[in-house]
Design an enzyme around this catalytic site. Structure first.
Site, mmCIF file in Angstrom:
data_model
loop_
_atom_site.group_PDB
_atom_site.id
_atom_site.type_symbol
_atom_site.label_atom_id
_atom_site.label_comp_id
_atom_site.label_asym_id
_atom_site.label_seq_id
_atom_site.Cartn_x
_atom_site.Cartn_y
_atom_site.Cartn_z
ATOM 1 N N LYS A 111 -18.169 -13.409 -7.617
ATOM 2 C CA LYS A 111 -16.968 -13.294 -6.778
ATOM 3 C C LYS A 111 -16.228 -12.037 -7.180
ATOM 4 C CE LYS A 111 -15.068 -15.910 -3.555
ATOM 5 N NZ LYS A 111 -15.813 -16.804 -2.653
ATOM 6 N N ASP B 216 -14.390 -12.504 2.352
ATOM 7 C CA ASP B 216 -13.682 -13.722 1.926
ATOM 8 C C ASP B 216 -12.258 -13.601 2.444
ATOM 9 O OD1 ASP B 216 -12.531 -15.863 0.151
ATOM 10 O OD2 ASP B 216 -14.525 -15.792 -0.721
ATOM 11 N N GLY C 120 -4.875 -24.165 7.629
ATOM 12 C CA GLY C 120 -5.446 -22.835 7.836
ATOM 13 C C GLY C 120 -5.888 -22.686 9.273
ATOM 14 N N TYR C 121 -5.864 -21.438 9.748
ATOM 15 C CA TYR C 121 -6.445 -21.152 11.066
ATOM 16 C C TYR C 121 -7.099 -19.771 11.030
ATOM 17 C CZ TYR C 121 -7.219 -22.325 15.916
ATOM 18 O OH TYR C 121 -7.820 -22.658 17.098
ATOM 19 N N GLY C 122 -7.814 -19.540 9.914
ATOM 20 C CA GLY C 122 -8.577 -18.304 9.769
ATOM 21 C C GLY C 122 -10.021 -18.563 10.148
ATOM 22 N N ASN C 123 -10.910 -17.782 9.573
ATOM 23 C CA ASN C 123 -12.325 -17.850 9.951
ATOM 24 C C ASN C 123 -12.891 -19.261 9.846
ATOM 25 O OD1 ASN C 123 -15.266 -17.828 8.767
ATOM 26 N ND2 ASN C 123 -15.109 -16.151 10.219
#
Ligand code: NAD
Length: 428
Positions: free
Chosen positions: A107, A147, A219-222
């Protein structure tokens, strides 16, 4: 563990230690696997658009590469810490192992807030990251990916810098590239879809018809967007979504008790996964505090934003109606909250299984790059579904046969595979 004292790496080590004890892992293997094999800490100077020079801190951590090159994303976040990256690198090792792909765990991150950086400054940051690490990453060593707050454009700048330094074409160096430039169809949706494939399997095992279920998502990302899209396609109803509002510097939950319109919300969401508050209100959404997503009377919770969101302090606010938690984010549940939820018989699909769709598709991307032959989207999605379903089934079988929770069963499978690899290689 409160938000102030939470340390993701301690959490990851604690989880590992508990499983190592359970499976009777020998001392040397424990010592090797409970910490990263390699860490790179460095600075990236960037000439800013206003003429000043700013120095950014950056990291790459390779937890373990016994099963294949290290693999894992690069995050842009102003509050990133080295311990969070260590934990995420470790979780990548278990994630690749639990879905049985030939990759290890890594990471990276840069401490920055891309909201406050121009395109050119972000490009300099990406190129600077690669310049510092060009000899320590690569298709056979360590393969980065997008990410939190990084995307296909960032990956392509990084690839371009890597290829400039090494003087050749190395599309397998990085994944999450744009389609047409080495990217795989289906990668964008892979993580969110993967969450829903394992959720679908869990509901089948629990004899719950997905069409009769409701969900609340953080969340409302990818990840969250694609989970919401597929969950809705399979007949489920999302009634609440929470996300960050960068203008107000706080999170909000958007709710519609008879079901949010996922496509309409997508049209008012920016590239960072922030829903435009005023437009959402115009659409008839209720506006609630950021943490209200957790308190909804729904069947399913999908934390798909950040780590350390379900804690001993707020776990009691989870409705008794909640039957399944599908962890889209990495590390959203602390060990003490996890224990309480297990006692309540909530079926938790652990992060490194639930969100393994992204890395699985990244692996497909590498395979396609190596062949220089790209599959149709349907083929990618079908292979993803097969891989996620078989990983879920293996974990579920072990969990039921040994009366374990899903997290412990997933850890046992993943850690055993990595332990076997380090032993077979003669490292311990
Ligand atoms: P993203 O940057 O696309 O989206 C993050 C979302 O979280 C945004 O909608 C943002 O508004 C929201 N958010 C931020 N702070 C919040 C808060 N305090 N309350 C509520 N919402 C908040 O990121 P992503 O790629 O969707 O990743 C989300 C999580 O999934 C992370 O934990 C990441 O490590 C993990 N993950 C991502 C992938 C992938 O392929 N993208 C793969 C595996 C795991």
């Amino acid at each position: 563990m409160s938000k102030e004292t939470y340390n993701a790496f301690q959490n990851a080590q604690l989880q590992f230690d508990q499983v190592a004890e359970k499976i009777g892992l020998d001392e040397a293997t424990r010592e090797l696997l409970r910490q990263p094999m390699r860490e790179y800490h460095f600075t990236i100077p960037v000439h800013m658009d206003d003429g000043s020079v700013k120095i950014f801190r950056a990291y790459r951590i390779q937890h373990n590469d016994a099963r294949g090159p290290a693999k894992g994303g690069i995050r842009f976040h102003p509050l990133e810490t080295v311990d969070t990256i260590r934990a995420l690198a470790m979780w990548m090792t278990w994630k690749c192992s639990v879905v049985d792909i030939p990759l290890g765990g890594g990471k990276g991150g840069i401490i920055c807030d891309p909201h406050n950086l121009t395109e050119r400054e972000q490009e300099q940051l990406c190129r600077g990251w690669v310049r510092q690490l060009a000899r320590n990453v690569g298709p056979c060593i360590d393969v980065p990916a997008p990410d939190v707050m990084t995307n296909a454009k960032h990956m392509l700048w990084m690839l371009d810098e890597y290829e400039t330094i090494h003087g050749g074409k190395y599309p397998g160096f990085i994944t999450g590239k744009p389609v047409g430039l080495g990217g795989s169809l289906g990668r964008k949706e892979a993580t969110g879809f993967g969450v829903v494939y394992v959720l679908r399997e869990a509901l089948k095992r629990l004899n719950i018809d997905i069409k009769n279920t409701t969900a609340s998502i953080q969340g409302y990302g990818n990840v969250a967007q694609h989970a919401a899209i597929l969950y809705e396609q399979l007949g489920g109803k999302v009634i609440a979504i929470s996300c960050w509002d960068n203008n107000d510097k706080t999170a909000y939950t958007f709710r519609k008790k008879d079901g949010l319109d996922i496509n309409a919300l997508l049209s008012i969401t920016d590239s960072y996964g922030c829903i435009a508050k005023d437009k959402a209100l115009d659409m008839g959404c209720e506006l609630l505090p950021g943490d209200a997503w957790l308190e909804q009377d729904v069947d399913i919770l999908i934390p798909a934003a950040l780590e350390n969101q379900i804690t001993a302090e707020n776990v009691d606010k989870i409705s008794p109606q909640v039957k399944v938690i599908a962890e889209g984010a990495n590390g959203p549940t602390t060990p003490d909250a996890d224990k309480i939820l297990n006692e309540r018989n909530v079926f938790i699909i652990p992060d490194f299984l639930a969100n393994a769709g992204g890395v699985t598709c990244s692996y497909f991307e590498q395979v396609q790059c190596n062949m220089n032959y790209f599959w149709e989207r349907d083929e990618v999605i079908e292979k993803l579904d097969t891989k996620m379903t078989s990983a879920f089934n293996a974990v579920y079988e072990l969990a039921t046969s040994k009366k374990l929770c899903m997290r412990d069963a997933a850890y046992i499978i993943a850690i055993n595979r990595v332990a076997q690899a380090v032993k077979s290689r003669g490292w311990v």
